[in-house]
Scaffold this motif. Structure first.
Motif, mmCIF file in Angstrom:
data_model
loop_
_atom_site.group_PDB
_atom_site.id
_atom_site.type_symbol
_atom_site.label_atom_id
_atom_site.label_comp_id
_atom_site.label_asym_id
_atom_site.label_seq_id
_atom_site.Cartn_x
_atom_site.Cartn_y
_atom_site.Cartn_z
ATOM 1 N N ARG A 165 22.534 -1.397 17.423
ATOM 2 C CA ARG A 165 21.354 -1.606 18.271
ATOM 3 C C ARG A 165 21.719 -1.399 19.744
ATOM 4 O O ARG A 165 20.970 -0.766 20.495
ATOM 5 N N HIS A 166 22.863 -1.932 20.139
ATOM 6 C CA HIS A 166 23.291 -1.777 21.536
ATOM 7 C C HIS A 166 23.471 -0.296 21.880
ATOM 8 O O HIS A 166 23.037 0.160 22.943
ATOM 9 N N PHE A 167 24.089 0.464 20.982
ATOM 10 C CA PHE A 167 24.257 1.902 21.223
ATOM 11 C C PHE A 167 22.906 2.607 21.277
ATOM 12 O O PHE A 167 22.683 3.485 22.121
ATOM 13 N N LEU A 168 22.005 2.248 20.367
ATOM 14 C CA LEU A 168 20.691 2.898 20.318
ATOM 15 C C LEU A 168 19.867 2.598 21.564
ATOM 16 O O LEU A 168 19.038 3.411 21.987
ATOM 17 N N GLU A 169 20.076 1.427 22.159
ATOM 18 C CA GLU A 169 19.360 1.062 23.383
ATOM 19 C C GLU A 169 19.938 1.771 24.607
ATOM 20 O O GLU A 169 19.293 1.830 25.652
ATOM 21 N N HIS A 170 21.160 2.301 24.474
ATOM 22 C CA HIS A 170 21.816 2.993 25.593
ATOM 23 C C HIS A 170 22.410 4.308 25.108
ATOM 24 O O HIS A 170 23.627 4.509 25.167
ATOM 25 N N PRO A 171 21.599 5.236 24.600
ATOM 26 C CA PRO A 171 22.160 6.489 24.086
ATOM 27 C C PRO A 171 22.914 7.261 25.160
ATOM 28 O O PRO A 171 22.489 7.318 26.311
ATOM 29 N N ASN A 172 24.072 7.783 24.762
ATOM 30 C CA ASN A 172 24.940 8.610 25.612
ATOM 31 C C ASN A 172 25.693 7.820 26.684
ATOM 32 O O ASN A 172 26.454 8.402 27.457
ATOM 33 N N TRP A 173 25.497 6.493 26.747
ATOM 34 C CA TRP A 173 26.261 5.693 27.703
ATOM 35 C C TRP A 173 27.634 5.394 27.106
ATOM 36 O O TRP A 173 27.764 5.102 25.920
ATOM 37 N N VAL A 174 28.672 5.452 27.932
ATOM 38 C CA VAL A 174 30.028 5.133 27.486
ATOM 39 C C VAL A 174 30.312 3.656 27.760
ATOM 40 O O VAL A 174 30.132 3.181 28.885
ATOM 41 N N PHE A 175 30.745 2.947 26.718
ATOM 42 C CA PHE A 175 31.036 1.520 26.854
ATOM 43 C C PHE A 175 32.500 1.251 26.530
ATOM 44 O O PHE A 175 33.000 1.669 25.483
ATOM 45 N N SER A 176 33.157 0.538 27.427
ATOM 46 C CA SER A 176 34.531 0.118 27.157
ATOM 47 C C SER A 176 34.509 -0.990 26.107
ATOM 48 O O SER A 176 33.468 -1.583 25.817
ATOM 49 N N ARG A 177 35.654 -1.268 25.536
ATOM 50 C CA ARG A 177 35.750 -2.357 24.557
ATOM 51 C C ARG A 177 35.348 -3.691 25.195
ATOM 52 O O ARG A 177 34.692 -4.525 24.564
ATOM 53 N N GLU A 178 35.746 -3.877 26.461
ATOM 54 C CA GLU A 178 35.391 -5.123 27.164
ATOM 55 C C GLU A 178 33.880 -5.259 27.309
ATOM 56 O O GLU A 178 33.321 -6.343 27.092
ATOM 57 N N ARG A 179 33.219 -4.169 27.675
ATOM 58 C CA ARG A 179 31.759 -4.202 27.842
ATOM 59 C C ARG A 179 31.070 -4.482 26.514
ATOM 60 O O ARG A 179 30.098 -5.232 26.437
ATOM 61 N N LEU A 180 31.573 -3.875 25.442
ATOM 62 C CA LEU A 180 30.988 -4.115 24.124
ATOM 63 C C LEU A 180 31.188 -5.558 23.688
ATOM 64 O O LEU A 180 30.281 -6.172 23.107
ATOM 65 N N LEU A 181 32.349 -6.114 23.983
ATOM 66 C CA LEU A 181 32.581 -7.528 23.651
ATOM 67 C C LEU A 181 31.572 -8.417 24.362
ATOM 68 O O LEU A 181 30.978 -9.318 23.765
ATOM 69 N N ASP A 182 31.356 -8.177 25.651
ATOM 70 C CA ASP A 182 30.409 -8.974 26.430
ATOM 71 C C ASP A 182 28.993 -8.820 25.902
ATOM 72 O O ASP A 182 28.256 -9.800 25.763
ATOM 73 N N SER A 183 28.598 -7.583 25.617
ATOM 74 C CA SER A 183 27.208 -7.304 25.266
ATOM 75 C C SER A 183 26.863 -7.662 23.828
ATOM 76 O O SER A 183 25.762 -8.129 23.547
ATOM 77 N N VAL A 184 27.793 -7.445 22.907
ATOM 78 C CA VAL A 184 27.507 -7.638 21.480
ATOM 79 C C VAL A 184 27.971 -8.997 20.969
ATOM 80 O O VAL A 184 27.277 -9.655 20.200
ATOM 81 N N TRP A 185 29.136 -9.428 21.430
ATOM 82 C CA TRP A 185 29.664 -10.708 20.974
ATOM 83 C C TRP A 185 29.361 -11.850 21.939
ATOM 84 O O TRP A 185 29.374 -12.999 21.560
ATOM 85 N N GLY A 186 29.124 -11.533 23.215
ATOM 86 C CA GLY A 186 28.841 -12.573 24.206
ATOM 87 C C GLY A 186 30.010 -12.774 25.135
ATOM 88 O O GLY A 186 31.176 -12.615 24.765
ATOM 89 N N GLN A 187 29.687 -13.140 26.391
ATOM 90 C CA GLN A 187 30.717 -13.256 27.427
ATOM 91 C C GLN A 187 31.714 -14.379 27.168
ATOM 92 O O GLN A 187 32.819 -14.356 27.676
ATOM 93 N N ASP A 188 31.327 -15.378 26.382
ATOM 94 C CA ASP A 188 32.219 -16.513 26.129
ATOM 95 C C ASP A 188 33.082 -16.313 24.892
ATOM 96 O O ASP A 188 33.785 -17.211 24.445
ATOM 97 N N SER A 189 33.007 -15.117 24.317
ATOM 98 C CA SER A 189 33.728 -14.856 23.076
ATOM 99 C C SER A 189 35.236 -14.791 23.308
ATOM 100 O O SER A 189 35.712 -14.269 24.306
#
Length: 231
Positions: A165-189
């Motif tokens: 879902r996160h990828f589909l909401e931001h097509p063609n955007w490059v996300f680092s592993r850190e950004r994906l952790l924050d966005s998908v798992w949450g900043q407190d993960s």
């Protein structure tokens, strides 16, 4: 636009309260500040989907805030609408040349501003305009929690669903592993970065069935992106 994050940078307390009320009524998540420097910190912390930015604010002008945001790769594509009492053509051009996506002159009606925000989001983040996300032959029903590719149902675990879902909401955007952790798992993960790679592999395995092209691109030393060029 249910759930879209909106950062309102406005130092007129009465106007800020009025706009916050109207946007919350439209189910936006509203974050407000009257300070330009704080606005830059809030953007990093909350990663808003759209920013309403007053020209004349405390500590750092709206133009400077806009310029700073456009210099950063993380916020270069974040929609910005300038709010100002300045109606001169030169000022409008300056605002747009600095990187604003739209410009509205005070006084304005909240309904017009809401319409402009929706129009900008439809252009930049079409996923926020509806319940169905589509990229190529991949289709997601965000309400029914169903995913299809080429019309065939795909079974995904909860984490893979959120990741896609996160990828589909931001097509063609490059996300680092850190950004994906924050966005998908949450900043407190406390999850390790390599966990992202594990779930990316699981997502790829699920959506690339029947020899479908791989639409998740790996960018060395940068991260991942949903990209038709990945195949």
């Amino acid at each position: 636009m249910s759930g879209a994050k909106l950062l309102l940078v406005e130092d007129d307390a009465a106007l800020a309260e009025l706009l916050s009320w109207h946007f919350k009524k439209e189910e936006y998540n509203v974050i407000h500040t009257s300070d330009g420097e704080e606005a830059l910190l809030l953007v990093k912390e909350h990663r808003p989907d759209v920013i309403l930015l007053d020209w004349m604010i405390e500590n750092l002008s709206g133009i400077e805030v806009c310029r700073n945001l456009r210099r950063s790769s993380e916020t270069a594509n974040t929609p910005i609408i300038m709010l100002t009492a300045r109606g001169e053509e030169e000022d409008k051009i300056r605002g747009l040349e600095t990187g604003a996506d739209d410009y509205i002159t005070k006084p304005f009606s909240p309904r017009e501003l809401i319409a402009r925000v929706k129009a900008v989001l439809r252009r930049v983040r079409p996923a926020l305009a509806g319940e169905k996300l589509v990229f190529g032959n991949v289709e997601m029903d965000t309400v029914g929690h169903r995913v299809k590719r080429n019309g065939k149902a795909i079974a995904l675990g909860p984490t893979e669903f959120r990741l896609l879902r996160h990828f589909l909401e931001h097509p063609n955007w490059v996300f680092s592993r850190e950004r994906l952790l924050d966005s998908v798992w949450g900043q407190d993960s406390d999850i390790e970065l390599r966990t992202v790679d594990v779930h990316i592999r699981r997502l790829r395995k699920a959506i690339n069935v029947n020899q479908q092209p791989d639409i998740i691109r790996t960018i060395r030393s940068a991260g991942y992106a949903l990209d038709t060029e990945a195949a």
